[in-house]
Every structure is written in structure tokens, then in C-alpha cells.
Scaffold this active site. Structure first.
Site, mmCIF file in Angstrom:
data_model
loop_
_atom_site.group_PDB
_atom_site.id
_atom_site.type_symbol
_atom_site.label_atom_id
_atom_site.label_comp_id
_atom_site.label_asym_id
_atom_site.label_seq_id
_atom_site.Cartn_x
_atom_site.Cartn_y
_atom_site.Cartn_z
ATOM 1 N N HIS A 29 0.864 -1.180 0.000
ATOM 2 C CA HIS A 29 0.000 0.000 0.000
ATOM 3 C C HIS A 29 0.899 1.229 0.000
ATOM 4 C CE1 HIS A 29 1.009 -0.631 4.190
ATOM 5 N NE2 HIS A 29 0.470 0.517 4.542
ATOM 6 N N HIS A 32 1.246 3.946 2.231
ATOM 7 C CA HIS A 32 1.645 4.716 3.398
ATOM 8 C C HIS A 32 3.164 4.927 3.371
ATOM 9 C CE1 HIS A 32 -2.199 3.871 5.954
ATOM 10 N NE2 HIS A 32 -2.312 4.935 5.197
ATOM 11 N N ASP A 35 5.630 4.707 5.429
ATOM 12 C CA ASP A 35 6.599 3.765 5.995
ATOM 13 C C ASP A 35 6.836 2.556 5.092
ATOM 14 O OD1 ASP A 35 3.989 2.958 6.569
ATOM 15 O OD2 ASP A 35 4.525 1.953 8.435
ATOM 16 N N HIS A 36 6.089 2.487 3.987
ATOM 17 C CA HIS A 36 6.287 1.387 3.038
ATOM 18 C C HIS A 36 6.808 1.873 1.686
ATOM 19 C CE1 HIS A 36 4.119 -1.759 5.429
ATOM 20 N NE2 HIS A 36 3.715 -0.650 6.033
ATOM 21 N N HIS A 42 -7.155 -2.654 5.462
ATOM 22 C CA HIS A 42 -6.444 -1.572 6.141
ATOM 23 C C HIS A 42 -7.227 -0.277 5.900
ATOM 24 C CE1 HIS A 42 -3.177 0.232 8.214
ATOM 25 N NE2 HIS A 42 -2.566 0.762 7.173
ATOM 26 N N ASP A 100 -0.126 -4.649 7.682
ATOM 27 C CA ASP A 100 -1.068 -3.533 7.737
ATOM 28 C C ASP A 100 -2.481 -3.984 7.389
ATOM 29 O OD1 ASP A 100 0.543 -0.498 7.587
ATOM 30 O OD2 ASP A 100 1.662 -2.361 7.473
ATOM 31 N N HIS A 160 6.713 -5.765 11.480
ATOM 32 C CA HIS A 160 5.995 -4.501 11.470
ATOM 33 C C HIS A 160 5.576 -4.099 12.881
ATOM 34 C CE1 HIS A 160 2.972 -1.441 10.289
ATOM 35 N NE2 HIS A 160 3.727 -1.325 9.202
#
Length: 302
Positions: free
Chosen positions: A61, A63, A65-66, A138, A206, A265
Site C-alpha cells: 500500500h 503509506h 513507511d512502506h 487496512h 497492515d 511490522h
């Protein structure tokens, strides 16, 4: 065989000894990366694997942090004189997101090919293995991934002879190719026995627990699953932010009959995830709290 390394195990933000979650696999000359958060380049360098060889990047996805490590990684790949094209797979909109991140990396010496996931389930055949992508639950559209390496049956000489297959075609058929001989189509199944067990790795992060996860990760050799919170008492927080606890991840692993689970995670507030490993192991004994650059080589069973 399949080599894999969980490059980072952090969620939300990197910590001094914990980079953000990212997985790299190597098989048959193909190097695949799932997610690319901040610090991915550093931990990859620490592992000693080549970033130049990465041919596929999958995003769960969008976000930060990814995804925030991607511009730097692309620049480094470009500076290494890479010329081969790069495949990037992700939810619908991945081309727009990646091109947005590329504002600071506008010129690259290689092409990027995008595959946008729009269905609940997607199957991509690539370089001798399969990539399965399936929707999770998510706050934004998010996909889990399976890396599957199928294995054909053993060559069966008696079967080939019974089917009157010329010897000169045996090796071709054994490799999985079909042949047209005297207007007769010869296919691999005419010389091979039953399919043997392959290799399956599942990666889900997530998300809340959802029924389709059990279906898709079923009997995985390794299930890499998010464990944002170690304390079962934080289930309400997990529900609010659409993440999972160790306990919930272990319930999924048990229901799916996977061989082994690595938890990843972790919340930045979860300073010592190992302290809660027993919580998961009460439900699914073969559960382990992963650490950065934890690696494994999965081989075919005889």
C-alpha cells in the site's frame, strides 16, 4: 531454492536498530522486493545483497513507511549504471504515486513498467514463479503477496515410452515445453509424474484479520505477518488503526496450517517484541519474532 531476507521489521518510523519493514527474495536470477520504507538501502547494504539486481518491486500500500525509501533506491540503482527495466507492482494508482516520489529522481537510465492491481485477487506469472496479490483490510487499499514456486513431477521414462514419445523430445518436454511432432502435439504431462510440493511464502502487513487471509496463506512454508502490538490488551487499538496483535496473527497462522510464522511490522512503542513472543506461541508454537535481516533459504522437499 528460494533465498529470502526480511530487511526490516519496523512499522510507522525507523528506530536506531530497527528499519522499516521490507522483504527481499531471490530465485532463478530474479530479485524481488516487497515494500521499500526508509532505510531499505542501508539494511540491504548491511545484508550484502545487490540492489542493482532488483528486477521487481511490489508495494502492499502507499503509506509512507512502506514507500519513502523508493526515490533513494531508484537513484542508487541509476547511479550503478543499471540499464535493465524495472517492474513495479502495486494497488491502483501505483504509477501516479511512484512518479510523484520521482520528483527528486526524474531521470533514470532504465525504464519502469507498472502493473496496477485492481481486482481482489491478482495472479502474475514471472520468471519461473508466481506472484499472487490479494486484498487485505487496512485504512487504505492494501494487498498481501504470495511468492509461489511450483514444481513439476519427475520424468517418467515408462510413461514416455508408453506414449510413444521420441527420445529426442524427452528433455524438451521435461523442461515444460510442448512440441508438435508429425501433426501430434506432445505435452509435458505425457512424460511427467504428478506435481511435487513447491515453495510458498506469504507476506501480509497492515491489516485486520480477514477470512480470505486464511485461504490465501494456507499451508505456506513461511508466513510473514504483521504483529503491530504484542500485548493482547491492545486489541482495541489494533482495531482502531486496522492492525493486528501477536495473538491475532497466531490465530491466522494456526487456522491456515502454515509451517512457520515470522512476526514483523512492530509499533515503535514495542521496544522489546521478543518479550511477547510467548503470546503468539501459546496459539501457534512455530511463531517467532523476527529481527532485521533475518534470512532463510527454502528448498524443495525430496
Amino acid at each position: 531454492m528460494l533465498d529470502l531476507c526480511l530487511l526490516g521489521t519496523g512499522g510507522m518510523m525507523p528506530l536506531p536498530n530497527r528499519w522499516l519493514t521490507s522483504l527481499m527474495t531471490r530465485y532463478n536470477g530474479s530479485n524481488l522486493l516487497i515494500d521499500c520504507g526508509e532505510g531499505t538501502q542501508i539494511t540491504l547494504k548491511q545484508k550484502g545483497w545487490s540492489f542493482k539486481a532488483i528486477d521487481t518491486i511490489c508495494f502492499t500500500h502507499f503509506h509512507g513507511d512502506h514507500t519513502s525509501g523508493l526515490p533513494g533506491l531508484l537513484l542508487t540503482m541509476g547511479n550503478s549504471d543499471r540499464r535493465e527495466s524495472l517492474k513495479i507492482i502495486g494497488p491502483k494508482g501505483v504509477k501516479r504515486v511512484v512518479n510523484g516520489l520521482r520528483v527528486i529522481a526524474p531521470e533514470l537510465p532504465f525504464e519502469i513498467e507498472f502493473i496496477e492491481l485492481e481486482e481482489d485477487f491478482n495472479l502474475i506469472n514471472y520468471k519461473g514463479y508466481q506472484i499472487e496479490a490479494y486484498k487485505l483490510n487496512h485504512k487504505v487499499t492494501c494487498y498481501g503477496y504470495n511468492i509461489i514456486i511450483n514444481r513439476t513431477g519427475k520424468f517418467d521414462m515408462d510413461k514416455a515410452k508408453a506414449a510413444d514419445i521420441p527420445i529426442k523430445y524427452w528433455s524438451v518436454l521435461q523442461k515444460g515445453d510442448s512440441v508438435l511432432h508429425e501433426e501430434r502435439l506432445l505435452t509435458p504431462d505425457m512424460v511427467l509424474g504428478e506435481e511435487r510440493k513447491g515453495i510458498k511464502v506469504s507476506y501480509c502487513t497492515d491489516t485486520r484479520p480477514v477470512d480470505n487471509m486464511v485461504t490465501h496463506v494456507k499451508e505456506a512454508d513461511l508466513f510473514i505477518c504483521e504483529g503491530m502490538y504484542g500485548d493482547p490488551g491492545e486489541e482495541n487499538k489494533a482495531k482502531e488503526y486496522k492492525h493486528m496483535t501477536f495473538w491475532e496473527a497466531a490465530e491466522l497462522a494456526k487456522s491456515a496450517h502454515v509451517k512457520m510464522m515470522w512476526l514483523t511490522h512492530f509499533s515503535p512503542a514495542l521496544v522489546k517484541p521478543k518479550d511477547f513472543e510467548h503470546v503468539a506461541q501459546k496459539i501457534f508454537p512455530n511463531s517467532y519474532v523476527a529481527k532485521d535481516r533475518q534470512s532463510m533459504t527454502l528448498k524443495f522437499e525430496e
